[in-house]
Every structure is written in structure tokens, then in C-alpha cells.
Motif scaffolding. Structure first.
Motif, PDB file in Angstrom:
ATOM      1  N   UNK A  53      -7.649   1.984  -1.498  1.00  0.00           N
ATOM      2  CA  UNK A  53      -6.795   2.265  -0.290  1.00  0.00           C
ATOM      3  C   UNK A  53      -6.641   3.932  -0.027  1.00  0.00           C
ATOM      4  N   UNK A  54      -7.309   4.665  -0.791  1.00  0.00           N
ATOM      5  CA  UNK A  54      -7.568   6.081  -0.671  1.00  0.00           C
ATOM      6  C   UNK A  54      -8.726   6.265   0.475  1.00  0.00           C
ATOM      7  N   UNK A  55      -9.483   5.316   0.539  1.00  0.00           N
ATOM      8  CA  UNK A  55     -10.675   5.482   1.493  1.00  0.00           C
ATOM      9  C   UNK A  55     -10.504   5.353   2.860  1.00  0.00           C
ATOM     10  N   UNK A  62       0.941  -1.239  -0.054  1.00  0.00           N
ATOM     11  CA  UNK A  62       0.141  -0.001   0.021  1.00  0.00           C
ATOM     12  C   UNK A  62       0.981   1.418   0.092  1.00  0.00           C
ATOM     13  N   UNK A  63       1.855   1.351   0.587  1.00  0.00           N
ATOM     14  CA  UNK A  63       2.838   2.374   1.062  1.00  0.00           C
ATOM     15  C   UNK A  63       3.655   2.413  -0.257  1.00  0.00           C
ATOM     16  N   UNK A  64       4.041   1.377  -0.942  1.00  0.00           N
ATOM     17  CA  UNK A  64       4.610   1.400  -2.250  1.00  0.00           C
ATOM     18  C   UNK A  64       3.677   2.056  -3.567  1.00  0.00           C
ATOM     19  N   UNK A  65       2.503   1.918  -3.154  1.00  0.00           N
ATOM     20  CA  UNK A  65       1.512   2.264  -4.308  1.00  0.00           C
ATOM     21  C   UNK A  65       1.193   3.691  -4.179  1.00  0.00           C
ATOM     22  N   UNK A  66       1.118   4.122  -2.944  1.00  0.00           N
ATOM     23  CA  UNK A  66       1.011   5.561  -2.380  1.00  0.00           C
ATOM     24  C   UNK A  66       2.123   6.447  -2.983  1.00  0.00           C
ATOM     25  N   UNK A  67       3.361   5.960  -2.706  1.00  0.00           N
ATOM     26  CA  UNK A  67       4.424   6.762  -2.971  1.00  0.00           C
ATOM     27  C   UNK A  67       4.901   6.539  -4.428  1.00  0.00           C
ATOM     28  N   UNK A  68       4.442   5.819  -5.327  1.00  0.00           N
ATOM     29  CA  UNK A  68       4.762   5.716  -6.587  1.00  0.00           C
ATOM     30  C   UNK A  68       4.919   6.688  -7.510  1.00  0.00           C
ATOM     31  N   UNK A  78      -5.994  -1.682 -14.763  1.00  0.00           N
ATOM     32  CA  UNK A  78      -7.263  -1.448 -14.114  1.00  0.00           C
ATOM     33  C   UNK A  78      -7.333  -2.015 -12.646  1.00  0.00           C
ATOM     34  N   UNK A  79      -6.562  -3.079 -12.470  1.00  0.00           N
ATOM     35  CA  UNK A  79      -6.719  -3.726 -11.303  1.00  0.00           C
ATOM     36  C   UNK A  79      -6.057  -2.880 -10.248  1.00  0.00           C
ATOM     37  N   UNK A  80      -4.833  -2.640 -10.559  1.00  0.00           N
ATOM     38  CA  UNK A  80      -3.966  -1.663  -9.687  1.00  0.00           C
ATOM     39  C   UNK A  80      -4.559  -0.414  -9.454  1.00  0.00           C
ATOM     40  N   UNK A  81      -5.253   0.176 -10.630  1.00  0.00           N
ATOM     41  CA  UNK A  81      -6.062   1.505 -10.310  1.00  0.00           C
ATOM     42  C   UNK A  81      -7.197   1.292  -9.069  1.00  0.00           C
ATOM     43  N   UNK A  82      -7.930   0.273  -9.416  1.00  0.00           N
ATOM     44  CA  UNK A  82      -8.696  -0.114  -8.593  1.00  0.00           C
ATOM     45  C   UNK A  82      -8.352  -0.390  -6.885  1.00  0.00           C
TER      46      UNK A  82
END
Length: 103
Positions: A25-27, A1-7, A16-20
């Protein structure tokens, strides 16, 4: 989650899956996440079901509009109404008057 946020990758370039997953995780609250997932997973099926139901309703409306039996029934009802509601101008209701209401 942190890696995706800081990417540094543009979020629109994600699959589409990663975007979903990124959107989920923004919620901040868990129940809201679950409700969002449920909505996203059932949305297409719900739309398909509603489209099928609307098609059936449309066909039924066309059938009723073209039905000779309904026309006869409406004529009987209108003649009874015209008899009960006689006006000084002797204006009577017709099926054309009803079709103007439906348009």
C-alpha cells in the motif's frame, strides 16, 4: 488501509502477510503494486528454477572438461592451428595453454 497506515505498531512486528500488505500500500500507482506483487510471488520459484539450470550447466561443463572426445578434437584443432601458424620461435600451442585460458 488507513488503519494499517495509522497503526502505532512497529511495522517489523507485523506478520509477514500484514507486512507485505503494508509494503504494497506504500506504492502509489496500481500497476506498480501489481508488478511488485507478481515479483514477490514469483521470486522464490524463479530462484529455484535458476539454481536448477545452473546446476545442469555446471554438470555439463564438468562433463565437457573431462571428455576424452573433446580432448582429442581440441588436439586435432591445435595441431592444425600450429601447422597454419608457424612462428619463427617454433612455439606451438598445447592443451595446457587452453586450460590456462579457462582458469
Amino acid at each position: 488501509i488507513d488503519a494499517l497506515r495509522q497503526s502505532p505498531i512497529d511495522k517489523e512486528q507485523l506478520s509477514p502477510t500484514d507486512r507485505l500488505m503494508f509494503e504494497i500500500i506504500q506504492i502509489p500507482f496500481y500497476m506498480e503494486r501489481l508488478n511488485t506483487l507478481k515479483f514477490k510471488l514469483t521470486f522464490a520459484d524463479n530462484c529455484d528454477t535458476l539454481n536448477k539450470q545452473m546446476h545442469i550447466i555446471n554438470e555439463a561443463c564438468i562433463f565437457l572438461y573431462q571428455s576424452k572426445h573433446i580432448k582429442i578434437l581440441l588436439e586435432i584443432i591445435l595441431s592444425a592451428l600450429n601447422h597454419l601458424n608457424s612462428t619463427p620461435t617454433n612455439r606451438i600451442l598445447t592443451l595446457d595453454d587452453l586450460s590456462k585460458v579457462w582458469k
